[in-house]
Design an enzyme around this catalytic site. Sequence first.
Site, PDB file in Angstrom:
ATOM      1  CB  THR A 115      10.015   4.640  -6.462  1.00  0.00           C
ATOM      2  OG1 THR A 115       8.937   4.008  -5.753  1.00  0.00           O
ATOM      3  CG2 THR A 115      10.347   5.974  -5.838  1.00  0.00           C
ATOM      4  N   GLY A 116       8.147   3.126  -9.014  1.00  0.00           N
ATOM      5  CA  GLY A 116       7.834   1.807  -9.572  1.00  0.00           C
ATOM      6  C   GLY A 116       7.911   1.852 -11.086  1.00  0.00           C
TER       7      GLY A 116
ATOM      8  CG  ASP B  50      -1.963  -3.092   0.578  1.00  0.00           C
ATOM      9  OD1 ASP B  50      -2.049  -2.008  -0.038  1.00  0.00           O
ATOM     10  OD2 ASP B  50      -2.632  -4.099   0.283  1.00  0.00           O
TER      11      ASP B  50
ATOM     12  N   GLY C  35       0.707  -1.697 -10.038  1.00  0.00           N
ATOM     13  CA  GLY C  35       1.272  -1.107  -8.820  1.00  0.00           C
ATOM     14  C   GLY C  35       0.236  -0.613  -7.820  1.00  0.00           C
TER      15      GLY C  35
ATOM     16  CG  ASP D 190      -3.737   3.680 -10.740  1.00  0.00           C
ATOM     17  OD1 ASP D 190      -4.862   3.711 -10.205  1.00  0.00           O
ATOM     18  OD2 ASP D 190      -3.412   4.399 -11.709  1.00  0.00           O
TER      19      ASP D 190
HETATM   20  N1  APR Z   1       1.160  -0.185  -1.075  1.00  0.00           N
HETATM   21  C1  APR Z   1       2.256   0.597  -0.964  1.00  0.00           C
HETATM   22  N2  APR Z   1       3.191   0.697  -1.952  1.00  0.00           N
HETATM   23  C2  APR Z   1       3.019  -0.046  -3.053  1.00  0.00           C
HETATM   24  C3  APR Z   1       1.885  -0.882  -3.238  1.00  0.00           C
HETATM   25  C4  APR Z   1       0.937  -0.945  -2.191  1.00  0.00           C
HETATM   26  N3  APR Z   1      -0.154  -1.704  -2.262  1.00  0.00           N
HETATM   27  N4  APR Z   1       1.983  -1.475  -4.471  1.00  0.00           N
HETATM   28  C5  APR Z   1       3.130  -1.026  -5.016  1.00  0.00           C
HETATM   29  N5  APR Z   1       3.754  -0.167  -4.175  1.00  0.00           N
HETATM   30  C6  APR Z   1       5.009   0.606  -4.390  1.00  0.00           C
HETATM   31  C7  APR Z   1       5.980   0.060  -5.409  1.00  0.00           C
HETATM   32  O1  APR Z   1       6.889  -0.810  -4.754  1.00  0.00           O
HETATM   33  C8  APR Z   1       6.675   1.314  -5.925  1.00  0.00           C
HETATM   34  O2  APR Z   1       7.860   1.552  -5.197  1.00  0.00           O
HETATM   35  O3  APR Z   1       4.650   1.865  -4.907  1.00  0.00           O
HETATM   36  C9  APR Z   1       5.725   2.451  -5.602  1.00  0.00           C
HETATM   37  C10 APR Z   1       5.191   3.190  -6.828  1.00  0.00           C
HETATM   38  O4  APR Z   1       5.030   2.289  -7.897  1.00  0.00           O
HETATM   39  P1  APR Z   1       3.898   2.409  -9.015  1.00  0.00           P
HETATM   40  O5  APR Z   1       2.585   2.038  -8.448  1.00  0.00           O
HETATM   41  O6  APR Z   1       4.386   1.657 -10.196  1.00  0.00           O
HETATM   42  O7  APR Z   1       3.826   3.995  -9.323  1.00  0.00           O
HETATM   43  P2  APR Z   1       4.695   4.935 -10.312  1.00  0.00           P
HETATM   44  O8  APR Z   1       6.107   4.525 -10.401  1.00  0.00           O
HETATM   45  O9  APR Z   1       4.361   6.325  -9.882  1.00  0.00           O
HETATM   46  O10 APR Z   1       4.079   4.667 -11.736  1.00  0.00           O
HETATM   47  C11 APR Z   1       2.794   5.114 -12.036  1.00  0.00           C
HETATM   48  O11 APR Z   1       2.025   2.983 -12.766  1.00  0.00           O
HETATM   49  O12 APR Z   1       0.222   1.748 -12.022  1.00  0.00           O
HETATM   50  C12 APR Z   1       0.653   2.651 -12.967  1.00  0.00           C
HETATM   51  O13 APR Z   1      -1.347   3.904 -13.435  1.00  0.00           O
HETATM   52  C13 APR Z   1      -0.070   3.978 -12.869  1.00  0.00           C
HETATM   53  O14 APR Z   1       0.746   4.571 -15.004  1.00  0.00           O
HETATM   54  C14 APR Z   1       0.881   4.817 -13.622  1.00  0.00           C
HETATM   55  C15 APR Z   1       2.235   4.312 -13.177  1.00  0.00           C
END
Ligand code: APR
Length: 183
Positions: free
Chosen positions: A128-129, A20, A42, A44
């Site tokens: 990637t999320g 994490d 995610g 954020d």
């Molecule tokens: N630690 C590490 N990696 C994580 C965690 C964590 N606590 N939580 C999620 N992830 C991974 C997910 O598995 C994903 O592969 O982080 C990666 C990025 O995913 P997102 O957080 O959805 O980021 P992104 O694809 O860049 O989308 C950004 O999502 O949360 C919103 O405000 C943000 O609108 C923006 C969008």
Amino acid sequence: MQPDSAQAAVCERIELALGDITREHVDAIVNAANNSLRGGGGVDGAIQRAGGPEIMAECRKIGHCATGEAVITGAGRLSARFVIHAVGPVWQGGGAGEELLLASCHERSLELAREHGCRTVSFPAISTGAYGYPPQLAAPIALAAAIEALTRLPLIEKVRFVFIDEELHGVYEKALARLKASA
Ligand code: APR
């Protein structure tokens, strides 16, 4: 040092880890943010929850971040000193400049980290999320961008990529091995 061995040495400053990102003990962690810096799910959501409201308060003051760019705030209750909010591209099929924007948000994050005296930085797998970037395509771009920036930023000692998901970790491991083999 020959250019090839220089790149191999830079690769040694990159680490991949499962976990994490909010628990990282580094100078700065990078957030996968959005243009309005208003938080989300995610990474954020996890950062805002673990770090507390100070981070969002600073984000509101800054107000906006362009795609491919990054801004920096304090890290509230987190162990890190700073959170770097990087905005990766939304995947639109690959023809909308996604590659350049993904590389650029990594480079800008590391430049900002350096400007603030950071020696260690942890990244999530940006885009990637929720933003839908295929990990197999994102991995080599993110890693190559970090390697390129590290060649220019010798004071940054360590860049970690941290994955909550084992499969994603494997994808980035393979991509890093390929980059090392070509160095
Ligand atoms: N630690 C590490 N990696 C994580 C965690 C964590 N606590 N939580 C999620 N992830 C991974 C997910 O598995 C994903 O592969 O982080 C990666 C990025 O995913 P997102 O957080 O959805 O980021 P992104 O694809 O860049 O989308 C950004 O999502 O949360 C919103 O405000 C943000 O609108 C923006 C969008």
